[in-house]
Scaffold this active site. Structure first.
Site, PDB file in Angstrom:
ATOM      1  N   ASN A 161       0.873  -1.179   0.000  1.00 52.34           N
ATOM      2  CA  ASN A 161       0.000   0.000   0.000  1.00 52.34           C
ATOM      3  C   ASN A 161       0.904   1.221   0.000  1.00 52.34           C
ATOM      4  O   ASN A 161       1.477   1.576   1.026  1.00 52.34           O
ATOM      5  CB  ASN A 161      -0.895  -0.016   1.246  1.00 52.34           C
TER       6      ASN A 161
ATOM      7  N   LYS B 226       0.120   4.243  -0.340  1.00 53.18           N
ATOM      8  CA  LYS B 226      -0.516   5.441   0.229  1.00 53.18           C
ATOM      9  C   LYS B 226      -0.297   6.633  -0.717  1.00 53.18           C
ATOM     10  O   LYS B 226      -0.288   6.450  -1.925  1.00 53.18           O
ATOM     11  CB  LYS B 226      -0.021   5.681   1.652  1.00 53.18           C
TER      12      LYS B 226
ATOM     13  N   HIS C  65      -9.345   1.226   4.562  1.00 58.20           N
ATOM     14  CA  HIS C  65      -8.108   1.410   5.331  1.00 58.20           C
ATOM     15  C   HIS C  65      -8.372   2.347   6.509  1.00 58.20           C
ATOM     16  O   HIS C  65      -9.182   3.280   6.396  1.00 58.20           O
ATOM     17  CB  HIS C  65      -7.015   1.976   4.424  1.00 58.20           C
TER      18      HIS C  65
ATOM     19  N   GLU D 292      -6.770   4.745   7.628  1.00 56.88           N
ATOM     20  CA  GLU D 292      -6.554   6.172   7.325  1.00 56.88           C
ATOM     21  C   GLU D 292      -7.790   6.761   6.655  1.00 56.88           C
ATOM     22  O   GLU D 292      -8.118   7.941   6.855  1.00 56.88           O
ATOM     23  CB  GLU D 292      -5.298   6.333   6.455  1.00 56.88           C
TER      24      GLU D 292
ATOM     25  N   GLU E 149      -5.264  -4.787  10.355  1.00 55.70           N
ATOM     26  CA  GLU E 149      -4.265  -3.752  10.600  1.00 55.70           C
ATOM     27  C   GLU E 149      -4.580  -3.045  11.914  1.00 55.70           C
ATOM     28  O   GLU E 149      -5.425  -2.130  11.936  1.00 55.70           O
ATOM     29  CB  GLU E 149      -4.269  -2.726   9.466  1.00 55.70           C
TER      30      GLU E 149
ATOM     31  N   GLY F  16       2.672   2.462  10.805  1.00 57.26           N
ATOM     32  CA  GLY F  16       3.631   3.557  10.692  1.00 57.26           C
ATOM     33  C   GLY F  16       4.299   3.927  11.998  1.00 57.26           C
ATOM     34  O   GLY F  16       4.950   4.965  12.099  1.00 57.26           O
TER      35      GLY F  16
ATOM     36  N   SER G   8       3.585  -1.999  10.364  1.00 57.00           N
ATOM     37  CA  SER G   8       5.021  -2.113  10.619  1.00 57.00           C
ATOM     38  C   SER G   8       5.568  -3.504  10.292  1.00 57.00           C
ATOM     39  O   SER G   8       6.458  -3.998  10.973  1.00 57.00           O
ATOM     40  CB  SER G   8       5.362  -1.722  12.056  1.00 57.00           C
TER      41      SER G   8
END
Ligand code: 13P
Length: 248
Positions: free
Chosen positions: A9, A11, A95, A97, A164, A170, A210
């Site tokens: 991904n 992003k 996702h 985000e 996730e 991150g 991560s």
């Protein structure tokens, strides 16, 4: 036996020309690997060049979002047929985000997933709890709710789930293999409630958060972890390929 699936991904990273050269690098590293499905998910603006770079290789192309309508007055949105026309085969949906910054809900995740399935695209449906939810004892409830609501009424046999944990994205703070396995098993039990154990046993569940070359093998050797959805480490050919190879 589930085929491992490792997706990058990207992003909001990489221009179209950067995408083409990153894919060239990935292709060299993963050439000949047949027992791990390899997918790159660049931004929309890169997809045409990325498709050309992927052509004839074992690297497949995914997008990072999809709208549920076929076409119309939805400024800024992208439909399934637009993605398919470019050679896209997979799409990330829900996702964290997007849930956190762009108002994504379980209901819109469900609509997007339906649109992807109807078009023959493979949805990578993301679920996962925040740190606050985990610390508040809500992890199980959140993951079960996101899984059931996101997939309500759909044929789950063609779906890939990505677990996730938001606190691991991150942050460099990976879930331990045991923590991740516990949630993957919970997700598989939830899938079995939805569609029966036989179907649930065929659905791939990726881990994301991560994941790096040095922890990928241990994570992917857990019984219910069938691959990875990779953020930061997917932006370099060598680290992404190392994770793919950890799944071989
Ligand atoms: P990182 O690998 O950078 O933690 O990101 C994970 C992720 O969000 C993949 O979708």
């Amino acid at each position: 036996m589930r085929t491992k699936i490792v997706a990058g991904n990207w992003k909001m990273n990489k221009t179209a020309s950067e995408a083409a050269s990153l894919i060239e690098g990935i292709k060299k590293e993963v050439a000949g690997i047949t027992n791990v499905e390899v997918i790159v998910c660049p931004p929309f603006t890169d997809l045409k060049d990325a498709a050309a770079a992927c052509a004839g290789s074992n690297v497949k192309l995914g997008a990072q979002n999809i709208h549920w309508e076929a076409n119309g007055a939805y400024t800024g949105e992208i439909s399934a047929s637009m993605l398919k026309d470019l050679g896209v085969t997979h799409v990330i949906i829900g996702h964290s985000e997007r849930r956190q910054y762009f108002g994504e809900t379980d209901e819109t995740v469900n609509k997007r997933t339906k649109a992807a399935l109807d078009a023959g695209l493979v949805p990578l449906v993301c679920v996962g709890e925040t740190l606050q939810e985990r610390d508040g004892g809500q992890m199980e409830a959140v993951v079960i709710r996101q899984t059931k609501a996101g997939l309500a009424g759909l044929d789950i046999s063609k779906v890939v789930i990505a677990y996730e944990p938001v606190w691991a994205i991150g942050t460099g703070r990976t879930a331990t293999p045991e923590q991740a396995q516990e949630v993957h098993a919970l997700i598989r039990r939830t899938l079995a409630e939805i569609a029966g154990k036989a179907v649930a046993d065929t659905v791939r569940i990726q881990y994301g958060g991560s994941m790096k070359p040095d922890n990928a093998k241990e994570l992917m050797s857990q019984p219910d972890i069938d691959g990875g959805l990779i953020g930061g480490a997917a932006l370099k050919a060598d680290t992404f390929a190392a994770i793919v190879k950890a799944g071989v």
